[in-house]
Design an enzyme around this catalytic site. Structure first.
Site, PDB file in Angstrom:
ATOM      1  N   ASP A 178       0.880  -1.183   0.000  1.00  0.00           N
ATOM      2  CA  ASP A 178       0.000   0.000   0.000  1.00  0.00           C
ATOM      3  C   ASP A 178       0.911   1.225   0.000  1.00  0.00           C
ATOM      4  O   ASP A 178       1.420   1.596   1.044  1.00  0.00           O
ATOM      5  CB  ASP A 178      -0.918  -0.041   1.217  1.00  0.00           C
ATOM      6  CG  ASP A 178      -1.742   1.226   1.380  1.00  0.00           C
ATOM      7  OD1 ASP A 178      -1.793   2.033   0.446  1.00  0.00           O
ATOM      8  OD2 ASP A 178      -2.321   1.408   2.472  1.00  0.00           O
ATOM      9  N   GLU A 210      -0.432  10.432   0.829  1.00  0.00           N
ATOM     10  CA  GLU A 210      -1.821   9.927   0.884  1.00  0.00           C
ATOM     11  C   GLU A 210      -2.176   9.492   2.289  1.00  0.00           C
ATOM     12  O   GLU A 210      -3.300   9.704   2.753  1.00  0.00           O
ATOM     13  CB  GLU A 210      -1.991   8.755  -0.100  1.00  0.00           C
ATOM     14  CG  GLU A 210      -3.437   8.302  -0.283  1.00  0.00           C
ATOM     15  CD  GLU A 210      -3.879   7.189   0.667  1.00  0.00           C
ATOM     16  OE1 GLU A 210      -5.067   6.858   0.658  1.00  0.00           O
ATOM     17  OE2 GLU A 210      -3.051   6.665   1.439  1.00  0.00           O
TER      18      GLU A 210
HETATM   19 ZN   LIG Z   1      -3.015   3.380   0.076  1.00  0.00          ZN
END
Ligand SMILES: [Zn+2]
Length: 351
Positions: A178, A210
């Site tokens: 991720d 993010e």
């Molecule tokens: Zn992510």
């Protein structure tokens, strides 16, 4: 030629804690530069690889470069580091790991998040999670001055580091899928389209921050002014013991996940239908990401300026926001194929 698995290995092992993405951005820059008409960075550290198309419209493909990590907030007189999270961590899984810390001069220091052995922990405390405020990193320094001499300062980022490993053929684990999985999808998509002419302009947008609240995607979308955007994520694979199917946002082995809604966006039915049609037309398996778990860069992108039609597709990854994310390479491959098919179909399929 590098295969997707090799790119994933290099990117997952690279350093890129939220707000400190320089190393991973450099790697991405090197990999995409030969595949784009132009590569540039912006004031805050987003990286854009641009392929020019035959019309004026722009498709933004987004992946975030950053990973969850930590930041040193105090160095005590005995040389131990106290820290705060950068991104969403489950405190229970943080103690008892090795870490890699990046100093201001670019050196990497190794440490461990120490824990008291069970011998000296009262039985009633063993069942309780340790608050992050009570955790510490041991880098081997015996004093604040020694830590200083190692180049370690308040504000240094670190991450729990587990090297990329193939658990079995086609099933891999690493610390930062991720969203390095999404970064791989963008790079591989650029590679497979490198020799083909495009309809719309395509900007492969690798964004920062993010994990701290969709920061890079917001400024990226503002300046790119896309007509259409797709965020590509490594998302919550939860097919594991103890989780009922209705609480498994995505499952491994079923192909890319199409989001219908998460906490940051309700994807338009037109967009969902377009993604479904493109996947079906290319014979690519897909699944839905169950609403409304998690948020994505699409949340920031679709609210930019007067609004941008945006969708989300994700590589299923188990154990995200831990140092042992895992994925199936066939899911990664299917997500790459879907993204390539989208670039080729979207100019006509969506508008
Ligand atoms: Zn992510």
């Amino acid at each position: 030629m590098m295969q997707p698995v090799d790119v994933l290995r290099e990117l997952s092992d690279g350093f890129g804690v939220a707000g400190f993405e320089e190393e991973v951005r450099g790697t991405i820059d090197r990999l995409v530069s030969p595949l784009a008409d132009e590569v540039r960075t912006d004031a805050l550290g987003n990286l854009f690889a641009v392929r020019r198309g035959s019309d004026d419209r722009t498709l933004m493909l987004d992946a975030h470069m950053d990973e969850v990590g930590f930041i040193v907030k105090w160095i005590d007189e005995n040389g131990y580091l106290r820290f705060a999270p950068l991104g969403g961590w489950d405190e229970r899984i943080v103690p008892g790991h090795r870490v890699v810390l990046l100093t201001r001069d670019g050196a990497k220091r190794h440490g461990v998040i120490g824990t008291a052995p069970p011998h000296i922990v009262p039985p009633e405390d063993r069942k309780k999670p340790i608050p992050m405020e009570e955790m510490f990193v041991d880098v081997g320094a015996t004093s604040k001055d020694e830590a200083d001499g190692m180049g370690i300062r308040i504000g240094d980022p670190f991450t729990i580091h587990y090297p990329f490993t193939e658990l079995r053929e086609g099933y891999v684990t690493g610390k930062a899928f991720d969203d390095r999985a999404g970064c791989v999808v963008l790079i591989e998509t650029a590679r497979r389209l490198a020799e083909r002419s495009l309809g719309m302009n395509v900007v492969f947008s690798f964004v920062f921050g993010e994990e701290l609240g969709l920061r890079g995607a917001r400024t990226a979308a503002y300046q790119l002014e896309p007509d259409l955007a797709i965020a590509i994520e490594g998302t919550i694979g939860a097919d594991m013991p103890g989780i009922s199917p209705d609480r498994q946002p995505v499952r491994l082995g079923l192909g890319p996940a199409i989001s219908v809604a998460d906490r940051s966006i309700v994807v338009s039915r037109k967009m969902v239908a377009t993604l479904e049609a493109v996947a079906e037309g290319a014979s690519i398996p897909y699944q839905y990401k169950l609403p409304t778990y998690g948020g994505t860069d699409a949340g920031a992108i679709h609210l930019t300026r007067g609004g941008v039609p945006a969708g989300v597709i994700s590589v299923p990854c188990r154990y995200i926001h831990s140092p042992i994310s895992t994925l199936r390479l066939d899911d990664l491959e299917h997500t790459i194929r879907l993204t390539v098919a989208l670039v080729e179909a979207l100019p006509n399929a969506f508008f």
